[in-house]
Design an enzyme around this catalytic site. Structure first.
Site, short mmCIF file in Angstrom:
data_model
loop_
_atom_site.label_atom_id
_atom_site.label_comp_id
_atom_site.label_asym_id
_atom_site.label_seq_id
_atom_site.Cartn_x
_atom_site.Cartn_y
_atom_site.Cartn_z
N GLU A 50 25.96 45.54 36.36
CA GLU A 50 27.02 45.27 37.33
C GLU A 50 28.36 45.66 36.73
O GLU A 50 28.67 45.32 35.60
CB GLU A 50 27.06 43.80 37.72
CG GLU A 50 28.14 43.49 38.73
CD GLU A 50 28.17 42.04 39.17
OE1 GLU A 50 29.12 41.68 39.88
OE2 GLU A 50 27.26 41.27 38.81
N TYR A 51 29.16 46.36 37.52
CA TYR A 51 30.47 46.80 37.07
C TYR A 51 31.53 46.44 38.10
O TYR A 51 31.27 46.42 39.29
CB TYR A 51 30.49 48.31 36.85
CG TYR A 51 29.52 48.77 35.79
CD1 TYR A 51 29.78 48.57 34.44
CD2 TYR A 51 28.34 49.41 36.15
CE1 TYR A 51 28.88 48.99 33.47
CE2 TYR A 51 27.44 49.85 35.18
CZ TYR A 51 27.73 49.63 33.85
OH TYR A 51 26.84 50.05 32.90
N PHE A 52 32.73 46.19 37.59
CA PHE A 52 33.91 45.97 38.42
C PHE A 52 34.79 47.21 38.30
O PHE A 52 34.97 47.73 37.21
CB PHE A 52 34.69 44.75 37.93
CG PHE A 52 33.92 43.48 38.03
CD1 PHE A 52 34.04 42.68 39.15
CD2 PHE A 52 33.08 43.09 37.01
CE1 PHE A 52 33.32 41.50 39.25
CE2 PHE A 52 32.37 41.91 37.09
CZ PHE A 52 32.48 41.11 38.22
N PRO A 53 35.35 47.69 39.39
CA PRO A 53 36.21 48.88 39.31
C PRO A 53 37.43 48.62 38.41
O PRO A 53 38.09 47.60 38.55
CB PRO A 53 36.66 49.10 40.76
CG PRO A 53 35.62 48.41 41.58
CD PRO A 53 35.17 47.24 40.77
N PRO A 54 37.71 49.52 37.49
CA PRO A 54 38.86 49.35 36.63
C PRO A 54 40.17 49.64 37.37
O PRO A 54 40.16 50.20 38.46
CB PRO A 54 38.64 50.37 35.51
CG PRO A 54 37.64 51.32 36.03
CD PRO A 54 36.90 50.67 37.14
N THR A 60 30.92 46.07 42.29
CA THR A 60 31.59 45.07 43.12
C THR A 60 32.63 45.75 43.99
O THR A 60 33.51 46.45 43.48
CB THR A 60 32.23 43.98 42.25
OG1 THR A 60 31.23 43.41 41.41
CG2 THR A 60 32.84 42.90 43.10
N TRP A 61 32.54 45.57 45.29
CA TRP A 61 33.41 46.23 46.26
C TRP A 61 34.81 45.63 46.20
O TRP A 61 35.01 44.45 46.47
CB TRP A 61 32.83 46.03 47.65
CG TRP A 61 33.60 46.72 48.74
CD1 TRP A 61 34.60 46.18 49.49
CD2 TRP A 61 33.42 48.05 49.19
NE1 TRP A 61 35.05 47.10 50.39
CE2 TRP A 61 34.34 48.27 50.23
CE3 TRP A 61 32.57 49.09 48.83
CZ2 TRP A 61 34.44 49.47 50.91
CZ3 TRP A 61 32.67 50.28 49.50
CH2 TRP A 61 33.58 50.47 50.53
N HIS A 78 28.18 45.42 46.32
CA HIS A 78 28.18 44.11 46.96
C HIS A 78 29.61 43.61 47.14
O HIS A 78 30.53 44.06 46.46
CB HIS A 78 27.36 43.09 46.15
CG HIS A 78 28.03 42.60 44.91
ND1 HIS A 78 27.92 43.26 43.70
CD2 HIS A 78 28.85 41.55 44.70
CE1 HIS A 78 28.63 42.62 42.80
NE2 HIS A 78 29.21 41.59 43.38
#
Length: 93
Positions: free
Chosen positions: A30-34, A62-63, A90
């Site tokens: 799972e990644y979060f946009p930087p 993550t959207w 998501h």
């Protein structure tokens, strides 16, 4: 790579889970946009390393997390797909 071709849609996660034995742990990434362009480049490199070093069933983005734009989330999910990840996104409530 997870055996899919760039021009084809990724398999459904439930189908991937159903192919795996029930008695093992399933791993996803799972990644979060930087927030910065440098962060995006770092994330691309990390995603490549993690795919090469794990047997993750899929990669989840993550959207719009952390104030990032929805466009960046979509771009990262497409990048994941094009580089061999089974890509998923998501929403966070």
């Amino acid at each position: 790579m997870n055996g899919h071709i760039e021009s084809q849609p990724d398999p459904k996660i439930i189908d991937l889970l159903n192919k795996e034995p029930d008695n093992i742990a399933h791993v996803s990434l799972e990644y979060f946009p930087p927030r910065t362009d440098q962060g995006v480049m770092n994330l691309h490199a990390r995603m490549n390393r993690m795919l090469a070093n794990t047997k993750a069933l899929y990669t989840d983005m993550t959207w719009g997390a952390g104030g990032s734009t929805a466009d960046l989330s979509l771009e990262l999910a497409v990048h994941a797909h094009k580089t061999g990840h089974v890509s998923n996104m998501h929403l966070t409530c």
